[in-house]
Motif scaffolding. Sequence first.
Motif, PDB file in Angstrom:
ATOM      1  N   MET A   1       0.822  -1.198   0.000  1.00  0.00           N
ATOM      2  CA  MET A   1       0.000   0.000   0.000  1.00  0.00           C
ATOM      3  C   MET A   1       0.863   1.258   0.000  1.00  0.00           C
ATOM      4  O   MET A   1       0.551   2.217  -0.686  1.00  0.00           O
ATOM      5  CB  MET A   1      -0.934  -0.031   1.211  1.00  0.00           C
ATOM      6  CG  MET A   1      -1.892   1.107   1.251  1.00  0.00           C
ATOM      7  SD  MET A   1      -3.081   0.946  -0.082  1.00  0.00           S
ATOM      8  CE  MET A   1      -4.281   2.096   0.422  1.00  0.00           C
TER       9      MET A   1
ATOM     10  N   LYS B   1       3.857   1.641  -1.240  1.00  0.00           N
ATOM     11  CA  LYS B   1       4.469   1.812  -2.554  1.00  0.00           C
ATOM     12  C   LYS B   1       3.483   2.485  -3.520  1.00  0.00           C
ATOM     13  O   LYS B   1       3.853   3.378  -4.274  1.00  0.00           O
ATOM     14  CB  LYS B   1       4.909   0.446  -3.093  1.00  0.00           C
ATOM     15  CG  LYS B   1       5.663   0.502  -4.371  1.00  0.00           C
ATOM     16  CD  LYS B   1       7.132   0.424  -4.108  1.00  0.00           C
ATOM     17  CE  LYS B   1       7.858   0.189  -5.411  1.00  0.00           C
ATOM     18  NZ  LYS B   1       9.175   0.713  -5.421  1.00  0.00           N
ATOM     19  N   LYS B   2       2.211   2.055  -3.469  1.00  0.00           N
ATOM     20  CA  LYS B   2       1.194   2.647  -4.329  1.00  0.00           C
ATOM     21  C   LYS B   2       0.957   4.115  -3.963  1.00  0.00           C
ATOM     22  O   LYS B   2       0.824   4.968  -4.842  1.00  0.00           O
ATOM     23  CB  LYS B   2      -0.105   1.860  -4.244  1.00  0.00           C
ATOM     24  CG  LYS B   2      -1.156   2.330  -5.209  1.00  0.00           C
ATOM     25  CD  LYS B   2      -2.395   1.460  -5.173  1.00  0.00           C
ATOM     26  CE  LYS B   2      -3.404   1.966  -6.184  1.00  0.00           C
ATOM     27  NZ  LYS B   2      -4.600   1.145  -6.204  1.00  0.00           N
ATOM     28  N   SER B   3       0.918   4.417  -2.675  1.00  0.00           N
ATOM     29  CA  SER B   3       0.742   5.802  -2.227  1.00  0.00           C
ATOM     30  C   SER B   3       1.909   6.664  -2.685  1.00  0.00           C
ATOM     31  O   SER B   3       1.712   7.812  -3.115  1.00  0.00           O
ATOM     32  CB  SER B   3       0.621   5.867  -0.709  1.00  0.00           C
ATOM     33  OG  SER B   3      -0.507   5.172  -0.272  1.00  0.00           O
TER      34      SER B   3
ATOM     35  N   TYR C   1       3.783   6.134  -5.289  1.00  0.00           N
ATOM     36  CA  TYR C   1       3.656   6.257  -6.741  1.00  0.00           C
ATOM     37  C   TYR C   1       2.694   7.397  -7.093  1.00  0.00           C
ATOM     38  O   TYR C   1       3.012   8.265  -7.908  1.00  0.00           O
ATOM     39  CB  TYR C   1       3.166   4.930  -7.325  1.00  0.00           C
ATOM     40  CG  TYR C   1       3.034   4.908  -8.823  1.00  0.00           C
ATOM     41  CD1 TYR C   1       4.108   4.511  -9.622  1.00  0.00           C
ATOM     42  CD2 TYR C   1       1.847   5.267  -9.456  1.00  0.00           C
ATOM     43  CE1 TYR C   1       3.985   4.476 -11.003  1.00  0.00           C
ATOM     44  CE2 TYR C   1       1.722   5.240 -10.831  1.00  0.00           C
ATOM     45  CZ  TYR C   1       2.794   4.838 -11.605  1.00  0.00           C
ATOM     46  OH  TYR C   1       2.680   4.816 -12.968  1.00  0.00           O
ATOM     47  N   VAL C   2       1.532   7.394  -6.466  1.00  0.00           N
ATOM     48  CA  VAL C   2       0.528   8.427  -6.723  1.00  0.00           C
ATOM     49  C   VAL C   2       1.047   9.800  -6.300  1.00  0.00           C
ATOM     50  O   VAL C   2       0.867  10.791  -7.014  1.00  0.00           O
ATOM     51  CB  VAL C   2      -0.804   8.086  -6.018  1.00  0.00           C
ATOM     52  CG1 VAL C   2      -1.783   9.241  -6.095  1.00  0.00           C
ATOM     53  CG2 VAL C   2      -1.409   6.824  -6.610  1.00  0.00           C
TER      54      VAL C   2
ATOM     55  N   ALA D   1       6.411   6.597 -12.211  1.00  0.00           N
ATOM     56  CA  ALA D   1       5.350   7.532 -11.836  1.00  0.00           C
ATOM     57  C   ALA D   1       5.392   8.797 -12.689  1.00  0.00           C
ATOM     58  O   ALA D   1       4.394   9.525 -12.779  1.00  0.00           O
ATOM     59  CB  ALA D   1       5.462   7.898 -10.353  1.00  0.00           C
TER      60      ALA D   1
ATOM     61  N   SER E   1       8.773   6.233  -5.087  1.00  0.00           N
ATOM     62  CA  SER E   1       8.155   5.124  -5.804  1.00  0.00           C
ATOM     63  C   SER E   1       9.137   4.389  -6.699  1.00  0.00           C
ATOM     64  O   SER E   1       8.783   3.391  -7.307  1.00  0.00           O
ATOM     65  CB  SER E   1       6.982   5.632  -6.648  1.00  0.00           C
ATOM     66  OG  SER E   1       7.433   6.525  -7.649  1.00  0.00           O
TER      67      SER E   1
END
Length: 160
Positions: free
Chosen positions: A1, A3-5, A7-8, A50, A159
């Motif tokens: 989670m 890593k995704k945050s 990235y965004v 990203a 990211s």
Amino acid sequence: MKKKSNYVADAGVIAALYVVLVLVFAPISFGPVQFRVAEALTVLPFFTPAAIPGLFVGCLAANFLGGAVLWDTLFGSLATLLAAYLSYRLRANKWLVPVPPVVVNAVVVGLIIRYAYGAPEAVPFLMGTVFIGQLGTAYGLGMLLLHLLQPIKNKIFKSA
């Protein structure tokens, strides 16, 4: 989670930076002869994937806010998306990373300026002026940015 945050967040920061640079330098960011300072950011796919959506969203928002016509907003942004993806694929050789933004934008934006804006100049001339501006921003400013960020990339891009 996390890593995704990250990235965004990285994509969002890149998009915001692109928009700010385009709007601050608006007088030289649009037109047949353009030197879009924000295009220096097109080297960022070297550091993080990203940057691909970040550059796309940034270009889309900047063109919309900058008053670009619909065709420019749509196809110019898609050209940035394609160029960012290709730059990411070429990241094994940092000197090749700016090639896609230079070439893709020269062709696509040259056509957009001619047909969406009705510029009287010939398409090869318009492609040439965009190509020269892209060389200055993507290679000139972009490679300078890449070399400045390389030693500190892990502190900036979470990211990657």
